[in-house]
Write an enzyme that holds these catalytic residues in place. Structure first.
Site, PDB file in Angstrom:
ATOM      1  N   SER A  21       0.847  -1.188   0.000  1.00 16.73           N
ATOM      2  CA  SER A  21       0.000   0.000   0.000  1.00 16.73           C
ATOM      3  C   SER A  21       0.882   1.238   0.000  1.00 16.73           C
ATOM      4  O   SER A  21       2.052   1.160  -0.385  1.00 16.73           O
ATOM      5  CB  SER A  21      -0.944  -0.034   1.211  1.00 16.73           C
ATOM      6  OG  SER A  21      -1.949   0.941   1.085  1.00 16.73           O
ATOM      7  N   ASN A  22       0.348   2.377   0.402  1.00 12.02           N
ATOM      8  CA  ASN A  22       1.137   3.620   0.427  1.00 12.02           C
ATOM      9  C   ASN A  22       0.678   4.479   1.600  1.00 12.02           C
ATOM     10  O   ASN A  22      -0.220   4.084   2.350  1.00 12.02           O
ATOM     11  CB  ASN A  22       1.008   4.355  -0.917  1.00 12.02           C
ATOM     12  CG  ASN A  22      -0.435   4.683  -1.231  1.00 12.02           C
ATOM     13  OD1 ASN A  22      -1.079   5.434  -0.516  1.00 12.02           O
ATOM     14  ND2 ASN A  22      -0.969   4.075  -2.292  1.00 12.02           N
ATOM     15  N   ARG A  23       1.264   5.652   1.742  1.00 13.34           N
ATOM     16  CA  ARG A  23       1.062   6.451   2.953  1.00 13.34           C
ATOM     17  C   ARG A  23      -0.182   7.348   2.923  1.00 13.34           C
ATOM     18  O   ARG A  23      -0.371   8.152   3.829  1.00 13.34           O
ATOM     19  CB  ARG A  23       2.299   7.320   3.192  1.00 13.34           C
ATOM     20  CG  ARG A  23       3.498   6.506   3.635  1.00 13.34           C
ATOM     21  CD  ARG A  23       4.718   7.382   3.790  1.00 13.34           C
ATOM     22  NE  ARG A  23       4.473   8.508   4.674  1.00 13.34           N
ATOM     23  CZ  ARG A  23       5.235   9.603   4.723  1.00 13.34           C
ATOM     24  NH1 ARG A  23       6.276   9.711   3.916  1.00 13.34           N
ATOM     25  NH2 ARG A  23       4.946  10.577   5.550  1.00 13.34           N
ATOM     26  N   ALA A  88      -4.925   7.568  -3.792  1.00  9.01           N
ATOM     27  CA  ALA A  88      -3.559   7.167  -4.152  1.00  9.01           C
ATOM     28  C   ALA A  88      -3.629   5.684  -4.511  1.00  9.01           C
ATOM     29  O   ALA A  88      -3.440   4.805  -3.661  1.00  9.01           O
ATOM     30  CB  ALA A  88      -2.624   7.409  -2.983  1.00  9.01           C
TER      31      ALA A  88
END
Ligand code: CTP
Length: 211
Positions: A21-23, A88
């Protein structure tokens, strides 16, 4: 207007206990949804996994992966006047998703094979018609050039670009410093709370809708 907004990250599973995943915290997309609903727009928010309460008067559709998000966007696109892709979306997902927890055994290294997720904006571009599409560009370098490339390639009416390495901008913070581009202009906004950034974006969207 009927506005479809996406927010948050997507999660791409690796096995039953792990994911890529991402932030993204979802704060920018949720601020947009709250601000649009407060203006009287009808808002559907397609949200990846985030730790935020649902905004007032907003229909929230929860998704996990990029493939799920594409399906939800396609489902709600037909009835909307504008789409704001603040999510995102993960660009890569594991080629193989293990059914059982992957055990490390005695290995000291492991190679993970990834494949592209669908580009949601590019996939739905043929369905655009007269709808307004707004994208985001989260960059660490070449912000202006990358934003203009994405505006063109993703057939967007507006793109909101930010340098996620700048102080007070980007992930997990309450503020953002963005530049809004359309095909002919760019508007650099000062550092401000995400809710105020959302109000600016909606002003621009409403102006385009009336034009
Ligand atoms: N986006 C999308 N589908 C994806 C990836 C991104 O629709 N699979 C959307 C995002 O929601 C955003 C815009 O495209 O509105 C730009 O996303 P960004 O992550 O900045 O760019 P990428 O298309 O991933 O390009 P790059 O990897 O070159 O940064």
């Amino acid at each position: 207007m009927k506005i479809l907004i996406t927010a948050g990250p997507t999660r791409e599973p690796l096995d039953p206990v792990r994911y890529l995943s991402n932030r993204s915290s979802g704060k920018m997309g949720y601020a947009l949804a709250a601000a649009a609903a407060a203006r009287g727009h009808s808002v559907t928010l397609v949200s990846g996994p985030v730790a935020l309460p649902p905004p007032k008067d907003v229909q929230v559709v929860r998704v996990v992966t990029a493939v799920d998000m594409l399906a939800a966007v396609k489902l709600h696109l037909a009835t909307c006047d504008a789409l704001i892709m603040a999510a995102a979306v993960a660009d890569w997902r594991p080629v193989r998703v293990a059914k059982r927890k992957m055990k490390k055994g005695s290995e000291q290294r492991m190679l993970l094979e990834l494949k592209r997720t669908p580009d949601i904006l590019k996939t739905i571009a043929p369905l655009k018609g007269k709808k307004l599409f707004i994208g985001f560009a989260a960059e660490t370098h070449n912000v202006r050039a990358e934003a203009k490339r994405k505006l063109r390639e993703k057939r967007l009416d507006l793109i909101v670009a930010n340098d996620v390495t700048a102080p007070g901008a980007g992930f997990e913070v309450e503020t953002n410093r963005v530049t809004i581009f359309d095909a002919h202009s760019e508007e650099q906004l000062p550092l401000m709370p995400k809710r105020e950034v959302a109000e600016h974006i909606l002003d621009r969207l409403e102006a385009k809708c009336e034009a």
